[in-house]
Design a protein around this motif. Structure first.
Motif, PDB file in Angstrom:
ATOM      1  N   SER A   1      -2.914   3.800 -14.686  1.00  0.00           N
ATOM      2  CA  SER A   1      -4.030   2.913 -15.035  1.00  0.00           C
ATOM      3  C   SER A   1      -4.595   2.217 -13.805  1.00  0.00           C
ATOM      4  O   SER A   1      -4.821   1.006 -13.806  1.00  0.00           O
ATOM      5  CB  SER A   1      -3.571   1.883 -16.075  1.00  0.00           C
ATOM      6  N   LEU A   2      -4.823   2.993 -12.779  1.00  0.00           N
ATOM      7  CA  LEU A   2      -5.309   2.423 -11.525  1.00  0.00           C
ATOM      8  C   LEU A   2      -6.725   1.869 -11.694  1.00  0.00           C
ATOM      9  O   LEU A   2      -7.536   2.412 -12.473  1.00  0.00           O
ATOM     10  CB  LEU A   2      -5.283   3.465 -10.423  1.00  0.00           C
ATOM     11  N   ASN A   3      -7.007   0.803 -10.974  1.00  0.00           N
ATOM     12  CA  ASN A   3      -8.347   0.229 -10.963  1.00  0.00           C
ATOM     13  C   ASN A   3      -8.775  -0.018  -9.520  1.00  0.00           C
ATOM     14  O   ASN A   3      -7.939   0.028  -8.601  1.00  0.00           O
ATOM     15  CB  ASN A   3      -8.389  -1.048 -11.807  1.00  0.00           C
ATOM     16  N   PRO A   4     -10.048  -0.256  -9.280  1.00  0.00           N
ATOM     17  CA  PRO A   4     -10.533  -0.409  -7.891  1.00  0.00           C
ATOM     18  C   PRO A   4      -9.816  -1.506  -7.111  1.00  0.00           C
ATOM     19  O   PRO A   4      -9.725  -1.410  -5.879  1.00  0.00           O
ATOM     20  CB  PRO A   4     -12.019  -0.724  -8.088  1.00  0.00           C
ATOM     21  N   GLU A   5      -9.305  -2.518  -7.798  1.00  0.00           N
ATOM     22  CA  GLU A   5      -8.584  -3.593  -7.108  1.00  0.00           C
ATOM     23  C   GLU A   5      -7.248  -3.113  -6.526  1.00  0.00           C
ATOM     24  O   GLU A   5      -6.634  -3.826  -5.716  1.00  0.00           O
ATOM     25  CB  GLU A   5      -8.322  -4.757  -8.065  1.00  0.00           C
ATOM     26  N   ASP A   6      -6.798  -1.930  -6.909  1.00  0.00           N
ATOM     27  CA  ASP A   6      -5.566  -1.366  -6.349  1.00  0.00           C
ATOM     28  C   ASP A   6      -5.812  -0.638  -5.026  1.00  0.00           C
ATOM     29  O   ASP A   6      -4.856  -0.180  -4.396  1.00  0.00           O
ATOM     30  CB  ASP A   6      -4.926  -0.403  -7.345  1.00  0.00           C
ATOM     31  N   THR A   7      -7.062  -0.518  -4.631  1.00  0.00           N
ATOM     32  CA  THR A   7      -7.388   0.155  -3.379  1.00  0.00           C
ATOM     33  C   THR A   7      -6.801  -0.596  -2.194  1.00  0.00           C
ATOM     34  O   THR A   7      -7.040  -1.790  -2.021  1.00  0.00           O
ATOM     35  CB  THR A   7      -8.909   0.271  -3.216  1.00  0.00           C
ATOM     36  N   ALA A   8      -5.996   0.103  -1.389  1.00  0.00           N
ATOM     37  CA  ALA A   8      -5.323  -0.521  -0.254  1.00  0.00           C
ATOM     38  C   ALA A   8      -4.518   0.552   0.477  1.00  0.00           C
ATOM     39  O   ALA A   8      -4.371   1.674  -0.015  1.00  0.00           O
ATOM     40  CB  ALA A   8      -4.384  -1.635  -0.708  1.00  0.00           C
ATOM     41  N   VAL A   9      -3.999   0.165   1.640  1.00  0.00           N
ATOM     42  CA  VAL A   9      -2.962   0.973   2.285  1.00  0.00           C
ATOM     43  C   VAL A   9      -1.626   0.507   1.727  1.00  0.00           C
ATOM     44  O   VAL A   9      -1.332  -0.695   1.720  1.00  0.00           O
ATOM     45  CB  VAL A   9      -3.002   0.816   3.815  1.00  0.00           C
ATOM     46  N   TYR A  10      -0.839   1.446   1.270  1.00  0.00           N
ATOM     47  CA  TYR A  10       0.464   1.125   0.669  1.00  0.00           C
ATOM     48  C   TYR A  10       1.569   1.442   1.665  1.00  0.00           C
ATOM     49  O   TYR A  10       1.601   2.529   2.252  1.00  0.00           O
ATOM     50  CB  TYR A  10       0.664   1.912  -0.623  1.00  0.00           C
ATOM     51  N   TYR A  11       2.471   0.481   1.821  1.00  0.00           N
ATOM     52  CA  TYR A  11       3.586   0.605   2.758  1.00  0.00           C
ATOM     53  C   TYR A  11       4.910   0.469   2.017  1.00  0.00           C
ATOM     54  O   TYR A  11       5.036  -0.351   1.106  1.00  0.00           O
ATOM     55  CB  TYR A  11       3.542  -0.505   3.804  1.00  0.00           C
ATOM     56  N   CYS A  12       5.882   1.255   2.430  1.00  0.00           N
ATOM     57  CA  CYS A  12       7.224   0.986   1.934  1.00  0.00           C
ATOM     58  C   CYS A  12       8.037   0.340   3.047  1.00  0.00           C
ATOM     59  O   CYS A  12       7.794   0.576   4.231  1.00  0.00           O
ATOM     60  CB  CYS A  12       7.916   2.244   1.423  1.00  0.00           C
ATOM     61  N   GLY A  13       8.960  -0.499   2.639  1.00  0.00           N
ATOM     62  CA  GLY A  13       9.785  -1.215   3.592  1.00  0.00           C
ATOM     63  C   GLY A  13      11.240  -1.209   3.154  1.00  0.00           C
ATOM     64  O   GLY A  13      11.545  -1.122   1.964  1.00  0.00           O
ATOM     65  N   ALA A  14      12.118  -1.298   4.133  1.00  0.00           N
ATOM     66  CA  ALA A  14      13.555  -1.392   3.893  1.00  0.00           C
ATOM     67  C   ALA A  14      14.047  -2.739   4.396  1.00  0.00           C
ATOM     68  O   ALA A  14      13.644  -3.199   5.477  1.00  0.00           O
ATOM     69  CB  ALA A  14      14.300  -0.256   4.600  1.00  0.00           C
ATOM     70  N   ASN A  15      14.906  -3.348   3.617  1.00  0.00           N
ATOM     71  CA  ASN A  15      15.359  -4.712   3.881  1.00  0.00           C
ATOM     72  C   ASN A  15      16.866  -4.701   4.107  1.00  0.00           C
ATOM     73  O   ASN A  15      17.604  -4.288   3.223  1.00  0.00           O
ATOM     74  CB  ASN A  15      14.987  -5.572   2.666  1.00  0.00           C
ATOM     75  N   ARG A  16      17.307  -5.167   5.257  1.00  0.00           N
ATOM     76  CA  ARG A  16      18.745  -5.200   5.528  1.00  0.00           C
ATOM     77  C   ARG A  16      19.443  -6.355   4.833  1.00  0.00           C
ATOM     78  O   ARG A  16      20.672  -6.421   4.812  1.00  0.00           O
ATOM     79  CB  ARG A  16      18.995  -5.289   7.036  1.00  0.00           C
ATOM     80  N   GLY A  17      18.645  -7.256   4.246  1.00  0.00           N
ATOM     81  CA  GLY A  17      19.245  -8.385   3.557  1.00  0.00           C
ATOM     82  C   GLY A  17      19.181  -8.200   2.059  1.00  0.00           C
ATOM     83  O   GLY A  17      19.492  -7.137   1.535  1.00  0.00           O
ATOM     84  N   THR A  18      18.749  -9.235   1.370  1.00  0.00           N
ATOM     85  CA  THR A  18      18.661  -9.180  -0.085  1.00  0.00           C
ATOM     86  C   THR A  18      17.249  -8.797  -0.509  1.00  0.00           C
ATOM     87  O   THR A  18      16.301  -8.883   0.285  1.00  0.00           O
ATOM     88  CB  THR A  18      19.032 -10.535  -0.692  1.00  0.00           C
TER      89      THR A  18
END
Length: 123
Positions: A85-102
């Motif tokens: 159900s994507l909408n124009p407000e979802d337009t962006a560059v998407y990044y994944c990240g890894a967290n060594r903490g919590t």
């Protein structure tokens, strides 16, 4: 050290779906909470979703709750973001990240990032 590579972005019409993947290298991947963030032009990077490393508990931004699903396959060292159900407000560059903490909703808490993948939703 963890290296992350996102894929699966593209252009889709409003109401459509995409599935993003984040492939990780590094033997300790399965021990890290993982998150997806996005950044639109002129805006700050914002939290989208996160998943814990052990129980797979998930967390979502209110703006995507019920539409997006984060999951992980530790055997494949991959995290996914199913976006419906994507909408124009979802337009962006998407990044994944890894967290060594919590597990965190704050991008500054993440230690490793991929290069990002563009998602464009047309109206």
């Amino acid at each position: 050290q963890v290296q992350l590579v996102e894929s699966g972005g593209g252009t889709v019409q409003a109401g459509g779906s995409l599935r993003l993947s984040c492939a990780a290298s590094g033997r300790t991947f399965s021990q890290y909470p993982m998150g997806w963030f996005r950044q639109a032009p002129g805006k700050e990077r914002e939290f989208v979703a996160a998943i814990t490393w052990s129980l797979g508990n998930t967390y979502y931004a209110d703006s995507v709750k019920g539409r997006f699903t984060i999951s992980r396959d530790n055997a494949k060292n991959t995290v996914y973001l199913q976006m419906n159900s994507l909408n124009p407000e979802d337009t962006a560059v998407y990044y994944c990240g890894a967290n060594r903490g919590t597990t965190s909703r704050l991008w500054v808490d993440y230690d490793y990032w991929g290069q990002g993948t563009q998602v464009t939703v047309s109206s």
